[in-house]
Design a protein around this motif. Structure first.
Motif, mmCIF file in Angstrom:
data_model
loop_
_atom_site.group_PDB
_atom_site.id
_atom_site.type_symbol
_atom_site.label_atom_id
_atom_site.label_comp_id
_atom_site.label_asym_id
_atom_site.label_seq_id
_atom_site.Cartn_x
_atom_site.Cartn_y
_atom_site.Cartn_z
ATOM 1 N N ALA A 1 -38.924 15.089 17.693
ATOM 2 C CA ALA A 1 -39.463 14.382 16.526
ATOM 3 C C ALA A 1 -40.841 13.782 16.777
ATOM 4 O O ALA A 1 -41.677 13.750 15.871
ATOM 5 C CB ALA A 1 -38.485 13.290 16.099
ATOM 6 N N THR A 2 -41.080 13.265 17.986
ATOM 7 C CA THR A 2 -42.344 12.593 18.317
ATOM 8 C C THR A 2 -42.654 12.803 19.802
ATOM 9 O O THR A 2 -41.776 13.204 20.576
ATOM 10 C CB THR A 2 -42.268 11.056 18.095
ATOM 11 N N GLY A 3 -43.870 12.448 20.192
ATOM 12 C CA GLY A 3 -44.228 12.463 21.608
ATOM 13 C C GLY A 3 -43.444 11.411 22.373
ATOM 14 O O GLY A 3 -43.049 11.623 23.524
ATOM 15 N N GLY B 1 -43.231 18.140 31.138
ATOM 16 C CA GLY B 1 -44.431 17.751 30.385
ATOM 17 C C GLY B 1 -44.051 17.330 28.975
ATOM 18 O O GLY B 1 -43.090 17.835 28.410
ATOM 19 N N CYS B 2 -44.822 16.363 28.442
ATOM 20 C CA CYS B 2 -44.512 15.828 27.119
ATOM 21 C C CYS B 2 -45.741 15.912 26.227
ATOM 22 O O CYS B 2 -46.800 15.395 26.578
ATOM 23 C CB CYS B 2 -44.075 14.372 27.237
ATOM 24 N N GLU C 1 -45.901 13.890 12.384
ATOM 25 C CA GLU C 1 -45.293 13.395 13.617
ATOM 26 C C GLU C 1 -44.703 14.610 14.295
ATOM 27 O O GLU C 1 -44.459 15.622 13.653
ATOM 28 C CB GLU C 1 -44.179 12.376 13.335
ATOM 29 N N GLY C 2 -44.444 14.508 15.586
ATOM 30 C CA GLY C 2 -43.836 15.637 16.287
ATOM 31 C C GLY C 2 -44.096 15.541 17.765
ATOM 32 O O GLY C 2 -44.971 14.787 18.209
ATOM 33 N N GLY C 3 -43.320 16.291 18.523
ATOM 34 C CA GLY C 3 -43.513 16.300 19.966
ATOM 35 C C GLY C 3 -42.793 17.487 20.573
ATOM 36 O O GLY C 3 -42.064 18.206 19.880
#
Ligand SMILES: *Cc1c(COP(=O)(O)O)cnc(C)c1O
Length: 431
Positions: free
Chosen positions: A74-76, A194-195, A208-210
């Motif tokens: 959903a997000t970093g 890794g992110c 938003e996103g990751g």
């Protein structure tokens, strides 16, 4: 030119280099093809779990990084939280993070009731300093989270040397590093995990996103389980094997990211060319030092999420904040970046955490981390000297790059005129 004119120009800046009607490249931006892809997902009715766009994005992103596994989330922040959790970091553990970074690099550690230990940065690359990390390693160190700041590759060889043989895991915070390459390896696929973030401002954006990246099968199995309520593959939907939340990406985000990934390479090259142009041009001006590439290697390429400089007021004559204000008046969307090293925020200094072992407020108890004692003088000095330009500026034309240089040159010159005027003023007062 009369002194009246000089002082007026100096104070007011004259006609701005970029007028009111000037538009920097829009970011984030979507093409017609992106709109069609998004609409197809909307019409399919599969907006979340099972949406083929999510799997397609994961596969394409993994291929682009030459990594085995990618988990869209959903997000970093979710990616960082999952990484720290899957590695098994817990109470009593220490994780070394840079003092010059976004808050999420450190809060993922606190989430597991472990202690973020703040390392200083290198004065030229603005990245975590391996020498500082080496001084902070203890028996309790479980991981290091280097951030490729602004898209500039960290010294992964030196960090790897520190980690190796000590059982220390390397989690790359690649939120600024889409398209960055270090010695032939893509950002996010250099360390153990890794992110990435795809928040609106990042070089790949979906609102938003990751994504979490790893080559380790077991770690991937764990993050898959932890990103969806502790479910396991081939078990029941309502079987929950571990305490976990919902960190899933939607199909709508994935649909947008497919186009973002397609355009990343061309955009990265454009930012590179424009960034190099600005580096050469701006270094001619007094008091301005562009962020230096960590390592000049034929197979290393920076990504430029931010165009960053160190500003030295002593050479220019006006304070950094006023200089940035003047740049903004010229139509350059400059900013000052972080106001202080991360650990100097009240959250850390006053230990405003909910955990029982760090109750905060009042005197520090035995065993509580002392964030006030974690001094990072280089990061602190840089907070007072930083100038940031957002990445979308580097997507503009060469003419606009010359405009950016002209704006900096003009403000430097005006600052000089202002300084001369201020120095002379007492003897020249009167009508
Ligand atoms: C943006 C960012 C994050 C967090 O990503 P979100 O998608 O906003 O949760 C983490 N670390 C760094 C360095 C970032 O810039």
């Amino acid at each position: 030119m009369g002194k009246q004119t000089v002082s007026r120009l100096a104070l007011l800046g004259g006609r701005p280099v970029f007028g009111k009607s000037h538009r920097w490249p829009q970011w984030p931006a979507a093409t017609r093809a992106d709109e069609r892809r998004l609409l197809a997902v909307v019409r399919s009715g599969q907006w979340g779990i099972g949406c083929p766009a999510i799997r397609e994005f994961a596969e394409r992103f993994a291929r682009s990084l030459r990594a085995r596994y990618v988990l869209p989330v959903a997000t970093g922040t979710a990616a960082l939280d999952l990484a720290v959790k899957a590695i098994g970091i817990g109470p009593g553990d220490e994780v070394i993070v840079p003092a010059y970074t976004f808050v999420a690099t450190a809060t993922c550690v606190l989430q597991m009731e472990a202690v973020p230990v703040f390392a200083d940065i290198d004065p030229l690359t603005f990245n975590i300093s391996p020498a500082s990390v080496a001084r902070l390693v203890t028996r309790r160190t479980r991981a290091i989270i280097p951030v490729h700041f602004g898209g500039n590759p960290c010294d992964m060889a030196a960090l790897g040397k520190i980690a190796r043989g000590r059982g220390v895991t390397i989690i790359e915070d690649a939120a600024h590093a889409h398209g960055m390459v270090y010695r032939g390896r893509a950002a996010g696929a250099i360390g153990d995990v890794g992110c990435f973030s795809f928040q609106s401002s990042k070089n790949m954006a979906s609102g938003e996103g990751g994504a979490l990246v790893t080559n380790h099968r077991r770690l991937f199995d764990l993050v898959q389980c932890f990103h969806s309520f502790g479910r396991l593959p081939r078990r029941g939907w309502y079987d929950h094997a571990a305490l976990a939340w919902n960190y899933r990406m939607t199909g709508l985000q994935a649909a947008l990211l497919l186009g973002q990934l397609e355009r990343l390479e061309a955009q990265t090259r454009r930012r590179l060319a424009n960034g190099r142009f600005l580096d050469v041009a701006l270094a001619q001006l007094p008091g301005l030092t562009p962020q230096r590439l960590g390592e000049d290697h034929p197979r290393t390429r920076r990504a430029w999420h931010l165009y960053m400089l160190r500003y030295d007021a002593a050479y220019v004559g006006v304070g950094r904040d006023l200089f940035v204000q003047a740049l903004r008046a010229e139509g350059v969307p400059a900013s000052c970046g972080y106001p202080r090293p991360l650990q100097e925020n009240a959250m850390f200094r006053e230990r405003r955490f909910w955990h029982r072992q760090f109750l905060g407020d009042g005197p520090r108890r035995r065993g509580e981390p002392d964030f006030a004692a974690m001094e990072t003088p280089v990061a602190k000095a840089y907070c007072a000297q930083a100038i940031w330009l957002p990445q979308q500026c580097l997507l503009a034309s060469r003419t606009e790059m010359r405009g950016i240089f002209n704006a900096f040159a003009k403000v430097v010159e005006n600052a000089g005129a202002l300084r001369d005027w201020a120095a002379k003023r007492p003897s020249e007062s009167g009508p």
